[in-house]
Design a protein around this motif. Structure first.
Motif, PDB file in Angstrom:
ATOM      1  N   CYS A  17      -6.109   1.104  10.762  1.00 50.34           N
ATOM      2  CA  CYS A  17      -7.162   1.339   9.770  1.00 50.34           C
ATOM      3  C   CYS A  17      -6.748   0.871   8.373  1.00 50.34           C
ATOM      4  O   CYS A  17      -5.615   0.459   8.126  1.00 50.34           O
ATOM      5  CB  CYS A  17      -7.516   2.822   9.751  1.00 50.34           C
ATOM      6  SG  CYS A  17      -6.142   3.855   9.252  1.00 50.34           S
ATOM      7  N   GLN A  18      -7.689   1.014   7.448  1.00 51.39           N
ATOM      8  CA  GLN A  18      -7.437   0.576   6.069  1.00 51.39           C
ATOM      9  C   GLN A  18      -6.317   1.382   5.418  1.00 51.39           C
ATOM     10  O   GLN A  18      -5.604   0.872   4.558  1.00 51.39           O
ATOM     11  CB  GLN A  18      -8.726   0.699   5.259  1.00 51.39           C
ATOM     12  CG  GLN A  18      -9.731  -0.350   5.669  1.00 51.39           C
ATOM     13  CD  GLN A  18     -11.153   0.154   5.587  1.00 51.39           C
ATOM     14  OE1 GLN A  18     -11.458   1.278   5.984  1.00 51.39           O
ATOM     15  NE2 GLN A  18     -12.039  -0.671   5.079  1.00 51.39           N
ATOM     16  N   MET A  19      -6.159   2.646   5.852  1.00 47.27           N
ATOM     17  CA  MET A  19      -5.077   3.425   5.248  1.00 47.27           C
ATOM     18  C   MET A  19      -3.723   2.823   5.608  1.00 47.27           C
ATOM     19  O   MET A  19      -2.786   2.862   4.814  1.00 47.27           O
ATOM     20  CB  MET A  19      -5.144   4.887   5.663  1.00 47.27           C
ATOM     21  CG  MET A  19      -4.222   5.714   4.782  1.00 47.27           C
ATOM     22  SD  MET A  19      -4.373   7.432   5.035  1.00 47.27           S
ATOM     23  CE  MET A  19      -5.966   7.781   4.354  1.00 47.27           C
ATOM     24  N   ASN A  20      -3.638   2.250   6.815  1.00 48.64           N
ATOM     25  CA  ASN A  20      -2.390   1.583   7.172  1.00 48.64           C
ATOM     26  C   ASN A  20      -2.168   0.338   6.302  1.00 48.64           C
ATOM     27  O   ASN A  20      -1.027   0.024   5.964  1.00 48.64           O
ATOM     28  CB  ASN A  20      -2.386   1.210   8.658  1.00 48.64           C
ATOM     29  CG  ASN A  20      -1.459   2.107   9.455  1.00 48.64           C
ATOM     30  OD1 ASN A  20      -1.048   3.164   8.970  1.00 48.64           O
ATOM     31  ND2 ASN A  20      -1.123   1.701  10.660  1.00 48.64           N
ATOM     32  N   VAL A  21      -3.237  -0.342   5.954  1.00 41.82           N
ATOM     33  CA  VAL A  21      -3.107  -1.495   5.055  1.00 41.82           C
ATOM     34  C   VAL A  21      -2.554  -1.010   3.703  1.00 41.82           C
ATOM     35  O   VAL A  21      -1.616  -1.590   3.143  1.00 41.82           O
ATOM     36  CB  VAL A  21      -4.469  -2.207   4.860  1.00 41.82           C
ATOM     37  CG1 VAL A  21      -4.366  -3.303   3.812  1.00 41.82           C
ATOM     38  CG2 VAL A  21      -4.961  -2.763   6.191  1.00 41.82           C
ATOM     39  N   TYR A  22      -3.133   0.082   3.219  1.00 47.08           N
ATOM     40  CA  TYR A  22      -2.662   0.674   1.956  1.00 47.08           C
ATOM     41  C   TYR A  22      -1.178   1.051   2.065  1.00 47.08           C
ATOM     42  O   TYR A  22      -0.367   0.697   1.207  1.00 47.08           O
ATOM     43  CB  TYR A  22      -3.520   1.902   1.625  1.00 47.08           C
ATOM     44  CG  TYR A  22      -3.042   2.689   0.420  1.00 47.08           C
ATOM     45  CD1 TYR A  22      -3.464   2.367  -0.866  1.00 47.08           C
ATOM     46  CD2 TYR A  22      -2.154   3.758   0.583  1.00 47.08           C
ATOM     47  CE1 TYR A  22      -3.016   3.091  -1.964  1.00 47.08           C
ATOM     48  CE2 TYR A  22      -1.703   4.482  -0.512  1.00 47.08           C
ATOM     49  CZ  TYR A  22      -2.137   4.142  -1.778  1.00 47.08           C
ATOM     50  OH  TYR A  22      -1.685   4.855  -2.863  1.00 47.08           O
ATOM     51  N   ASP A  23      -0.826   1.779   3.139  1.00 49.51           N
ATOM     52  CA  ASP A  23       0.576   2.191   3.320  1.00 49.51           C
ATOM     53  C   ASP A  23       1.501   0.976   3.395  1.00 49.51           C
ATOM     54  O   ASP A  23       2.610   1.008   2.858  1.00 49.51           O
ATOM     55  CB  ASP A  23       0.734   3.023   4.601  1.00 49.51           C
ATOM     56  CG  ASP A  23       0.058   4.378   4.497  1.00 49.51           C
ATOM     57  OD1 ASP A  23      -0.175   4.853   3.377  1.00 49.51           O
ATOM     58  OD2 ASP A  23      -0.233   4.965   5.566  1.00 49.51           O
ATOM     59  N   GLY A  24       1.029  -0.075   4.074  1.00 49.41           N
ATOM     60  CA  GLY A  24       1.831  -1.293   4.191  1.00 49.41           C
ATOM     61  C   GLY A  24       2.113  -1.901   2.818  1.00 49.41           C
ATOM     62  O   GLY A  24       3.234  -2.347   2.539  1.00 49.41           O
ATOM     63  N   GLU A  25       1.086  -1.880   1.956  1.00 49.50           N
ATOM     64  CA  GLU A  25       1.292  -2.401   0.591  1.00 49.50           C
ATOM     65  C   GLU A  25       2.311  -1.551  -0.153  1.00 49.50           C
ATOM     66  O   GLU A  25       3.167  -2.060  -0.872  1.00 49.50           O
ATOM     67  CB  GLU A  25      -0.033  -2.388  -0.191  1.00 49.50           C
ATOM     68  CG  GLU A  25      -1.025  -3.433   0.285  1.00 49.50           C
ATOM     69  CD  GLU A  25      -2.418  -3.260  -0.331  1.00 49.50           C
ATOM     70  OE1 GLU A  25      -2.610  -2.354  -1.174  1.00 49.50           O
ATOM     71  OE2 GLU A  25      -3.313  -4.035   0.054  1.00 49.50           O
ATOM     72  N   ARG A  26       2.213  -0.242   0.031  1.00 47.16           N
ATOM     73  CA  ARG A  26       3.156   0.649  -0.677  1.00 47.16           C
ATOM     74  C   ARG A  26       4.586   0.458  -0.185  1.00 47.16           C
ATOM     75  O   ARG A  26       5.541   0.504  -0.949  1.00 47.16           O
ATOM     76  CB  ARG A  26       2.735   2.117  -0.541  1.00 47.16           C
ATOM     77  CG  ARG A  26       1.335   2.477  -0.951  1.00 47.16           C
ATOM     78  CD  ARG A  26       0.908   2.261  -2.374  1.00 47.16           C
ATOM     79  NE  ARG A  26       1.750   2.506  -3.491  1.00 47.16           N
ATOM     80  CZ  ARG A  26       1.635   3.473  -4.398  1.00 47.16           C
ATOM     81  NH1 ARG A  26       0.724   4.398  -4.271  1.00 47.16           N
ATOM     82  NH2 ARG A  26       2.407   3.544  -5.437  1.00 47.16           N
ATOM     83  N   MET A  27       4.731   0.245   1.134  1.00 47.96           N
ATOM     84  CA  MET A  27       6.089   0.014   1.660  1.00 47.96           C
ATOM     85  C   MET A  27       6.635  -1.305   1.116  1.00 47.96           C
ATOM     86  O   MET A  27       7.818  -1.395   0.764  1.00 47.96           O
ATOM     87  CB  MET A  27       6.073   0.013   3.189  1.00 47.96           C
ATOM     88  CG  MET A  27       5.958   1.416   3.750  1.00 47.96           C
ATOM     89  SD  MET A  27       6.192   1.480   5.527  1.00 47.96           S
ATOM     90  CE  MET A  27       4.518   1.366   6.066  1.00 47.96           C
ATOM     91  N   ALA A  28       5.766  -2.330   1.038  1.00 49.66           N
ATOM     92  CA  ALA A  28       6.203  -3.624   0.481  1.00 49.66           C
ATOM     93  C   ALA A  28       6.674  -3.438  -0.961  1.00 49.66           C
ATOM     94  O   ALA A  28       7.695  -3.991  -1.374  1.00 49.66           O
ATOM     95  CB  ALA A  28       5.063  -4.630   0.563  1.00 49.66           C
ATOM     96  N   GLU A  29       5.935  -2.631  -1.732  1.00 56.31           N
ATOM     97  CA  GLU A  29       6.319  -2.393  -3.128  1.00 56.31           C
ATOM     98  C   GLU A  29       7.680  -1.693  -3.218  1.00 56.31           C
ATOM     99  O   GLU A  29       8.502  -2.013  -4.072  1.00 56.31           O
ATOM    100  CB  GLU A  29       5.256  -1.536  -3.825  1.00 56.31           C
ATOM    101  CG  GLU A  29       3.960  -2.279  -4.068  1.00 56.31           C
ATOM    102  CD  GLU A  29       2.755  -1.365  -4.335  1.00 56.31           C
ATOM    103  OE1 GLU A  29       1.685  -1.903  -4.604  1.00 56.31           O
ATOM    104  OE2 GLU A  29       2.884  -0.132  -4.243  1.00 56.31           O
ATOM    105  N   LEU A  30       7.901  -0.750  -2.307  1.00 59.63           N
ATOM    106  CA  LEU A  30       9.192  -0.043  -2.287  1.00 59.63           C
ATOM    107  C   LEU A  30      10.340  -1.005  -1.995  1.00 59.63           C
ATOM    108  O   LEU A  30      11.407  -0.930  -2.620  1.00 59.63           O
ATOM    109  CB  LEU A  30       9.187   1.006  -1.181  1.00 59.63           C
ATOM    110  CG  LEU A  30       8.616   2.369  -1.494  1.00 59.63           C
ATOM    111  CD1 LEU A  30       8.410   3.135  -0.187  1.00 59.63           C
ATOM    112  CD2 LEU A  30       9.573   3.160  -2.393  1.00 59.63           C
ATOM    113  N   LEU A  31      10.124  -1.890  -1.021  1.00 60.34           N
ATOM    114  CA  LEU A  31      11.182  -2.836  -0.649  1.00 60.34           C
ATOM    115  C   LEU A  31      11.425  -3.822  -1.789  1.00 60.34           C
ATOM    116  O   LEU A  31      12.575  -4.151  -2.100  1.00 60.34           O
ATOM    117  CB  LEU A  31      10.810  -3.565   0.643  1.00 60.34           C
ATOM    118  CG  LEU A  31      10.697  -2.640   1.868  1.00 60.34           C
ATOM    119  CD1 LEU A  31      10.114  -3.389   3.054  1.00 60.34           C
ATOM    120  CD2 LEU A  31      12.061  -2.038   2.225  1.00 60.34           C
TER     121      LEU A  31
END
Ligand code: SAH
Ligand code: SF4
Ligand code: F3S
Length: 447
Positions: A17-31
């Motif tokens: 879902c879109q929330m996973n897209v959001y979470d994916g962006e946040r994980m990318a930002e963390l990395l």
């Protein structure tokens, strides 16, 4: 062979879902904050995050084939982290079945990904599927990148426990993020280029909070506050539950220009006995009444929904009631799925599981009814003039792609930039997109 070198590049692949897209962006930002950079297109990454979805069996099983595919010809693998809802539901099993996976991290624990990566690079495998009391949002970095459209998680988790659904187990209990944090994150997204923000939640219309003056507000209050941000052009929200719709939210659709005329309101079935067995706590009639109220506030609102066919015990009459509901509503678009038994959910052990051929046949009939209505909706848009928010280049020279207020994909040829609102006349409709023609502003008079 599992990699144990500190990664220099990463790739995050999000499913579901879109929330996973959001979470994916946040994980990318963390990395990125750790100095790890995105792997260039077509190149291997040192670290791959598979951000998974558990909603249906097919989605969940996909993670194992994806892990297999990451194996390189020389037998080595990148550092692999499995995140998302499969990680939450099957963390131990993944670790046992897939030796090349170094990290398993759940949707409420991914703010600890940098530490897990450091441990993995030192040769330590770890699983973190805690649901800590302090939320991840408090420690995630400030948003610095956004396209023309951005997602913003405002609510997470679900307390509804529909009998077929894994989400209450994988995402945990409902939480609403504080008002101030959301305004700040929205402001950061707008500074980074977002013109449209879609507010996300598994049950987004259950969001509640306190505004700056300490007054209790619901989702409509949050939308009103966001509408005051001058450089934000459009607001959307998803996904709502029929029982948590408030008068204020309906009224907002009639009053706030920036709130787009679009509503995704899952119904799942048109049969009351099936809805009861699903623990949906609404009837077909109460659902339709809610939609009528939205239509009264905003007559042009585009309606969308979710359906499940072949829920245990669904008879041909039950299914006919679903088709009747589709006919009664006239969706602008909708999603439909075959029921998939999920381990640990009450429906999985109910009697009356439906044969695969019957599900296939019902899905096909439902989808042709939905497609018919979607085509009719798109056709009815021909001749309308509307703003298109430009999201990207099209394939042809000078062609741009964006969305109408009703979330239809629109392509046109003309002068534009990503993030522009271009006024177009819709001139041709297909099942999944429309073509438009830019209208010179002086030729368009606002009445
Ligand atoms: N309330 C959440 C639902 C997420 S799941 C949200 O609405 O965002 C999205 C859709 O997947 C559900 O509305 C439902 O139609 C479908 N779904 C959920 N569990 C399913 C299952 N076990 N089998 C088939 N479809 C399912
Ligand atoms: Fe799942 Fe139902 Fe919650 Fe939606 S409302 S996430 S379908 S349990
Ligand atoms: Fe899938 Fe989890 Fe979203 S199960 S649909 S990724 S909440």
């Amino acid at each position: 062979m599992r990699s144990t070198t500190p990664p220099r590049t990463y790739r995050v692949k999000s499913f579901g879902c879109q929330m996973n897209v959001y979470d994916g962006e946040r994980m990318a930002e963390l990395l990125a904050e750790q100095g790890i950079t995105p792997a260039p297109d077509g190149e291997d990454a040192d670290l791959v995050v598979l951000n998974t979805c558990h909603i249906r069996e097919k989605a969940a099983e996909k993670v194992y084939s994806d892990i297999g595919r990451l194996r390189r010809e020389d037998g080595t693998s990148p550092l692999i982290a499995v995140a998302g809802c499969v990680a939450q539901a099957e963390g131990e099993e993944i670790m046992a079945r897939a030796p090349s996976v170094s990290m398993v991290v759940g949707p409420q624990a991914y703010h600890r990904l940098p530490q897990l990566v450091a441990d993995a690079a030192a040769g330590k495998r770890a699983t973190d599927t805690d649901m800590p009391a302090a939320t991840k949002f408090d420690v995630l970095p400030t948003r610095r990148r956004a396209g023309a459209t951005a997602f913003l998680t405002v609510q997470e988790g679900c307390d509804k426990f529909c009998t077929y659904c894994v989400v209450p187990y994988t995402r945990g209990a409902e939480i609403s993020r504080p008002f101030r944090d959301l305004i700040q994150e929205a402001e950061a997204l707008i500074t980074a280029g977002a013109r449209e923000i879609t507010l996300l939640g598994q049950n987004v219309n259950a969001w509640s909070g306190e505004d700056d003056k300490g007054r209790a507000i619901g989702l409509d209050g949050l939308i009103r506050a966001l509408a005051n941000l001058p450089d934000l052009a459009r607001i959307r929200y998803t996904t709502s539950h029929p029982n948590d719709v408030t008068d204020g939210l309906i009224a907002a659709h009639g009053e706030i220009d920036k709130l787009m005329p679009y509503l995704h309101l899952p119904v799942q079935s048109g049969s009351d006995p099936v809805l009861k067995a699903m623990n949906r706590s609404h009837t077909a009639e109460s659902y339709i009444k809610v939609l009528e109220r939205f239509r009264a506030a905003r007559p042009d609102i585009a309606l969308s929904g979710d359906f499940i066919v072949g829920f245990p015990g669904e008879t041909e009459d039950d299914f006919a009631a679903t088709l009747d509901l589709v006919d009664a509503v006239g969706y602008a678009q909708a999603y439909s799925f075959k029921y998939s038994a999920r381990p640990g959910t009450p429906a999985a052990t109910m009697d009356g599981h439906i044969a695969a051929e019957v599900m296939d046949d019902r899905l096909q009939r439902l989808q042709s009814a939905i497609n018919r209505d979607q085509m009719a909706f798109n056709t009815s848009s021909i001749g309308k003039t509307c703003d298109v928010l430009v999201e990207r280049h099209g394939r042809k020279p000078g062609q741009w792609l964006g969305k109408s207020p009703w979330l239809q994909s629109v392509h046109f040829i003309g002068q534009a930039q990503i993030g522009d609102l271009v006024r177009v006349e819709l001139i041709e409709a297909g099942p999944n997109s429309l073509s438009g023609q830019p209208v010179p502003l002086d030729a368009y008079s606002v009445s």
